[in-house]
Design an enzyme around this catalytic site. Structure first.
Site, PDB file in Angstrom:
ATOM      1  N   ARG A   1     -13.407  -4.433  -3.656  1.00  0.00           N
ATOM      2  CA  ARG A   1     -13.318  -5.421  -2.575  1.00  0.00           C
ATOM      3  C   ARG A   1     -14.128  -6.657  -2.917  1.00  0.00           C
ATOM      4  O   ARG A   1     -14.011  -7.703  -2.303  1.00  0.00           O
ATOM      5  CB  ARG A   1     -13.856  -4.858  -1.230  1.00  0.00           C
ATOM      6  CG  ARG A   1     -13.117  -3.679  -0.629  1.00  0.00           C
ATOM      7  CD  ARG A   1     -11.644  -3.874  -0.594  1.00  0.00           C
ATOM      8  NE  ARG A   1     -11.018  -3.272  -1.750  1.00  0.00           N
ATOM      9  CZ  ARG A   1      -9.793  -3.587  -2.182  1.00  0.00           C
ATOM     10  NH1 ARG A   1      -9.079  -4.478  -1.556  1.00  0.00           N
ATOM     11  NH2 ARG A   1      -9.289  -3.012  -3.250  1.00  0.00           N
TER      12      ARG A   1
ATOM     13  N   GLN B   1      -5.888   3.894  -5.603  1.00  0.00           N
ATOM     14  CA  GLN B   1      -6.423   3.557  -4.278  1.00  0.00           C
ATOM     15  C   GLN B   1      -5.850   4.449  -3.187  1.00  0.00           C
ATOM     16  O   GLN B   1      -5.870   4.091  -2.009  1.00  0.00           O
ATOM     17  CB  GLN B   1      -6.134   2.093  -3.949  1.00  0.00           C
ATOM     18  CG  GLN B   1      -6.864   1.126  -4.862  1.00  0.00           C
ATOM     19  CD  GLN B   1      -6.684  -0.305  -4.399  1.00  0.00           C
ATOM     20  OE1 GLN B   1      -7.167  -0.687  -3.336  1.00  0.00           O
ATOM     21  NE2 GLN B   1      -5.971  -1.102  -5.166  1.00  0.00           N
TER      22      GLN B   1
ATOM     23  N   GLU C   1       0.838  -1.212   0.000  1.00  0.00           N
ATOM     24  CA  GLU C   1       0.000   0.000   0.000  1.00  0.00           C
ATOM     25  C   GLU C   1       0.871   1.259   0.000  1.00  0.00           C
ATOM     26  O   GLU C   1       0.616   2.213   0.732  1.00  0.00           O
ATOM     27  CB  GLU C   1      -0.924   0.024   1.238  1.00  0.00           C
ATOM     28  CG  GLU C   1      -1.756  -1.228   1.433  1.00  0.00           C
ATOM     29  CD  GLU C   1      -3.021  -1.251   0.601  1.00  0.00           C
ATOM     30  OE1 GLU C   1      -3.257  -0.287  -0.156  1.00  0.00           O
ATOM     31  OE2 GLU C   1      -3.756  -2.248   0.690  1.00  0.00           O
TER      32      GLU C   1
HETATM   33  N1  LIG Z   1      -1.163 -15.652  -9.784  1.00  0.00           N
HETATM   34  C1  LIG Z   1      -2.273 -15.825  -9.070  1.00  0.00           C
HETATM   35  N2  LIG Z   1      -2.969 -16.971  -9.159  1.00  0.00           N
HETATM   36  C2  LIG Z   1      -4.098 -17.167  -8.453  1.00  0.00           C
HETATM   37  N3  LIG Z   1      -4.626 -16.260  -7.601  1.00  0.00           N
HETATM   38  C3  LIG Z   1      -3.983 -15.095  -7.451  1.00  0.00           C
HETATM   39  C4  LIG Z   1      -2.773 -14.814  -8.162  1.00  0.00           C
HETATM   40  N4  LIG Z   1      -2.359 -13.583  -7.815  1.00  0.00           N
HETATM   41  C5  LIG Z   1      -3.270 -13.125  -6.914  1.00  0.00           C
HETATM   42  N5  LIG Z   1      -4.230 -14.021  -6.679  1.00  0.00           N
HETATM   43  C6  LIG Z   1      -5.398 -13.870  -5.784  1.00  0.00           C
HETATM   44  O1  LIG Z   1      -6.085 -12.675  -6.140  1.00  0.00           O
HETATM   45  C7  LIG Z   1      -6.595 -12.006  -5.006  1.00  0.00           C
HETATM   46  C8  LIG Z   1      -6.046 -10.598  -4.953  1.00  0.00           C
HETATM   47  O2  LIG Z   1      -4.651 -10.615  -4.637  1.00  0.00           O
HETATM   48  P1  LIG Z   1      -3.987  -9.507  -3.712  1.00  0.00           P
HETATM   49  O3  LIG Z   1      -4.806  -9.294  -2.510  1.00  0.00           O
HETATM   50  O4  LIG Z   1      -2.569  -9.862  -3.559  1.00  0.00           O
HETATM   51  O5  LIG Z   1      -4.152  -8.252  -4.693  1.00  0.00           O
HETATM   52  P2  LIG Z   1      -3.698  -6.759  -4.443  1.00  0.00           P
HETATM   53  O6  LIG Z   1      -3.138  -6.276  -5.719  1.00  0.00           O
HETATM   54  O7  LIG Z   1      -2.844  -6.685  -3.257  1.00  0.00           O
HETATM   55  O8  LIG Z   1      -5.123  -6.071  -4.195  1.00  0.00           O
HETATM   56  P3  LIG Z   1      -5.422  -4.668  -3.474  1.00  0.00           P
HETATM   57  O9  LIG Z   1      -5.042  -3.615  -4.470  1.00  0.00           O
HETATM   58  O10 LIG Z   1      -6.891  -4.684  -3.233  1.00  0.00           O
HETATM   59  O11 LIG Z   1      -4.601  -4.621  -2.244  1.00  0.00           O
HETATM   60  C9  LIG Z   1      -6.191 -12.826  -3.818  1.00  0.00           C
HETATM   61  O12 LIG Z   1      -7.264 -13.678  -3.472  1.00  0.00           O
HETATM   62  C10 LIG Z   1      -5.012 -13.627  -4.342  1.00  0.00           C
HETATM   63  O13 LIG Z   1      -4.847 -14.834  -3.638  1.00  0.00           O
HETATM   64 MG   LIG Z   2      -3.067  -5.648  -1.443  1.00  0.00          MG
END
Ligand SMILES: Nc1ncnc2c1ncn2[C@@H]1O[C@H](COP(=O)(O)OP(=O)(O)OP(=O)(O)O)[C@@H](O)[C@H]1O
Ligand SMILES: [Mg+2]
Length: 661
Positions: free
Chosen positions: A594, A243, A213
């Site tokens: 979300r 975000q 973040e």
């Molecule tokens: N390569 C992948 N294969 C399968 N599932 C994935 C993969 N990458 C991410 N995910 C799944 O996608 C979802 C979102 O991942 P994550 O929370 O890391 O995203 P983020 O970019 O951090 O989101 P945010 O911006 O909301 O913080 C999670 O449930 C994660 O387990």
């Molecule tokens: Mg995240």
């Protein structure tokens, strides 16, 4: 590694220099961080203690800790720091306290305590004035403006007064051997900038930094990260400019650009596949955010199928809205055999939670509120924490005052005033002043005895705190102060019972934590004060989650209800007036993203304000969504009929399920 796509894998393996992963919601940024920690430890031989991962809340830190634990199976991760900026700052300060003229056992004040202190210094009870000044001081601290320098930046009479308050406030904090929340960033930055030895030591200790973040870091946090990274610049930051929702706390998306300026070698990796949401949800998010001016160009796509349309409904008023949402949750759960924990109700402001809590209670549906008044903010918990703080640091005067007057133990106001005057004249803390012969001489034996008894009681607890199991001491402490009896004297039985149950919960939690982590009470209390400022106790997994949009950042839920999507609420009235609609749009974007499987937006036609009803308009953001993906209901229909139909449908479903089981 097979659980990652190609750019994610690249981000995990990239160790040649500073790295920024810039990507939209749900693209696996947080996942990159957890996998990278595991990769560093398992494949690259980094000792866990040389890695620091920084998350936005304690809750997120906890979750990450669990994920890393699972990825590394049985390998020990002792020393691995997955924390918030504040907790990391606290860790640095505890070890380096002497270098900045503090005792290692300084106290950390939360927002309420610091407001109290300001009230004392400024000799006023004007809450809104105090809050304004507190906010001003906090902004200065976040922008790394020292107390002495604030006056030169003040551009109005009000600001000059605030700058003066800032100086007095900081002096008092120091005299109390206390810090506020913002100091946990500002002071380490000051220290590391000034003291090359300390800087070298921490740069040596932390060989790799990971920051989640990143878009919501403020100047102080950015500077701390830079200082810790040093010339080696071994770090991975992940973030999403769309975000950024903490500008009001001094966060600055421009830090994303700053990173590119400050680290010319910075590598940027973009992730474009979203693994969280259906296409329709994603399309809604993309459409909405396209109305903002762009900092960085990003694309997002998903393979999770089109999904359901986005439901938008209008409710008669705020109570009907709550009723309707709760009914939809119940019906949906029965129909799809899901769990309460799959549902989240998200809102702009805490005050919106009440009707939802009531509606959920009425139907006996378990729910959990986060991001609002935290458990730790409750009066009874703060009472007990005051004792713990005092055991930890007997010079903590605010804690002393709270503890000695709660419950009252025969120490009169006049005695306390005398004590205050004496302590001030001798530059001592209240606790220390009690033991001075000069002070004792001013009191009769009847006045002095309860004071001395109190201090001996605290000393006794402090002695035991380092030696005995936390649970035993805590129960003894509660008995010793007669807290239960006092609670029941103070409030009607129903309220007292809840409060006492909360206290038992809290004490039980501390005792368990002590046992599980092999920590003494003395060690536990060091973290309690900080935790209380950040978030809630452990979650009930099978409960509907109620949370503000701000606190929902980084989380995901199968079914999301985003409520109160109205002009004046989202976007918030003040933000419309101050030209901050783009930040509000990002907040809405965070809310939408979300959701994994379904998203429902609701708004009210009328809303109770004081004793009157106010007519409400749907938010402009609804008009900014792809209209073909929406399913709109309730605007023209009779809300009473809606409600009856809802109840009938629910009864039908229940009967059906009974029949089938
Ligand atoms: N390569 C992948 N294969 C399968 N599932 C994935 C993969 N990458 C991410 N995910 C799944 O996608 C979802 C979102 O991942 P994550 O929370 O890391 O995203 P983020 O970019 O951090 O989101 P945010 O911006 O909301 O913080 C999670 O449930 C994660 O387990
Ligand atoms: Mg995240």
């Amino acid at each position: 590694m097979h659980a990652l796509n190609a750019p994610q894998r690249e981000a995990v393996k990239y160790l040649d220099g500073p790295l920024l992963v810039l990507a939209g919601a749900g693209s696996g940024k947080t996942r990159v961080i957890t996998h990278k920690i595991a990769y560093l430890i398992r494949d690259c031989g980094y000792a866990p203690g040389t890695i620091a991962a920084i998350t936005f809340t304690n809750k997120a830190a906890q979750e990450m800790q669990e994920r890393v634990g699972r990825l590394l199976e049985n390998r020990s991760v002792r020393g691995l720091a997955i924390t918030t900026f504040h907790a990391l700052g606290l860790q640095i300060l505890r070890q380096e306290a002497a270098r900045i003229g503090y005792k290692p056992r300084f106290s950390v004040l939360d927002a309420a305590d610091s407001l109290h202190l300001l009230a004392e210094i400024l000799k006023t009870t004007d809450k809104s004035l105090l809050k304004r000044i507190q906010h001003r001081i906090s902004r200065w601290k976040n922008d790394l403006v020292a107390p002495g320098a604030a006056a030169t930046q003040a551009d109005s009479e009000q600001a000059v007064a605030a700058a003066r308050a800032y100086v007095a406030y900081q002096d008092t904090l120091r005299a109390y051997q206390a810090m506020d929340f913002d100091d946990l960033i500002r002071l380490p930055v000051e220290l590391l900038e000034r003291d090359p030895e300390a800087r070298g030591k921490w740069q040596d200790r932390l060989r790799y930094l990971l920051v989640d973040e990143y878009q919501d870091t403020n100047l102080g946090q950015y500077r701390l990260m830079k200082l810790l990274a040093g010339a080696r610049a071994a770090f991975t930051a992940v973030g999403d400019d769309d975000q950024a929702i903490y500008a009001w706390r001094g966060a600055n998306v421009e830090n994303l650009r700053l990173l590119q300026d400050d680290f010319p070698r910075l590598k940027v990796i973009k992730l474009e596949q979203n693994y969280r949401s259906t296409l329709r949800i994603l399309r809604a998010a993309n459409h909405l955010i396209a109305h903002n001016t762009k900092l960085f160009e990003k694309k997002l796509w998903s393979e999770l199928g089109l999904g359901e349309p986005i439901h938008v409904f209008a409710a008669r008023d705020d109570e009907a809205e709550a009723e309707n949402v709760v009914m939809r949750i119940e019906a949906h759960r029965l129909q799809h055999r899901t769990h309460y924990g799959d549902y989240a109700i998200l809102y702009r402001g805490n005050h919106q939670a009440r009707p939802f809590e009531e509606a959920l209670r009425a139907r006996r549906i378990p729910y959990q509120v986060s991001g609002g008044q935290s458990f730790f903010e409750r009066t009874e918990i703060k009472d007990i924490t005051a004792y713990l703080r005092l055991i930890h640091n007997s010079d903590d005067d605010p804690a002393f005052i709270r503890a000695i007057t709660t419950p009252r133990r025969g120490v009169g106001v006049q005695t306390l005033e005398k004590l205050g005057a004496y302590a001030a004249s001798r530059h001592l803390s209240l606790f220390a002043a009690v033991f001075e012969v000069g002070f004792e001489a001013q009191l009769t034996a009847r006045q002095y005895e309860p004071l001395a008894a109190f201090c001996h009681f605290i000393n006794g607890l402090e002695y035991r705190a380092a030696r005995e199991p936390a649970g035993v001491i805590l129960q003894d402490m509660l008995r010793g102060i007669g807290y239960e009896t006092w609670l029941f004297d103070q409030a009607e039985p129903r309220i007292a019972e809840t409060r006492w149950a909360n206290v038992q919960d809290f004490v039980g939690w501390l005792a368990r934590k002590g046992e599980e982590e092999g920590k003494t009470l003395a060690e536990l209390v060091q973290t309690v004060a900080l935790m209380s400022m950040l978030d809630n106790r452990e979650e009930d997994a099978n409960a509907v989650r109620l949370t503000t949009l701000h606190a929902a950042k980084g989380l995901e839920f199968r079914h999301v209800f985003l409520v109160g999507v109205e002009e004046g609420i989202l976007p918030h009235r003040e933000c419309i007036e101050n030209g901050q609609v783009e930040e509000e749009r990002r907040l809405m974007y965070v809310g939408i993203t979300r959701a994994r499987e379904s998203l429902t937006l609701s708004h009210c036609l009328k809303r109770r304000r004081a004793r009157e009803f106010q007519v409400c308009e749907p938010s402009r953001f609804i008009a900014e969504l792809p209209q073909d993906d929406l399913r709109i209901s309730g605007r023209e229909t009779d809300p009473m009929r809606d409600k009856q139909e809802g109840s009938a449908r629910l009864a039908q479903l229940k009967a059906m399920l009974k029949g089938s089981s």
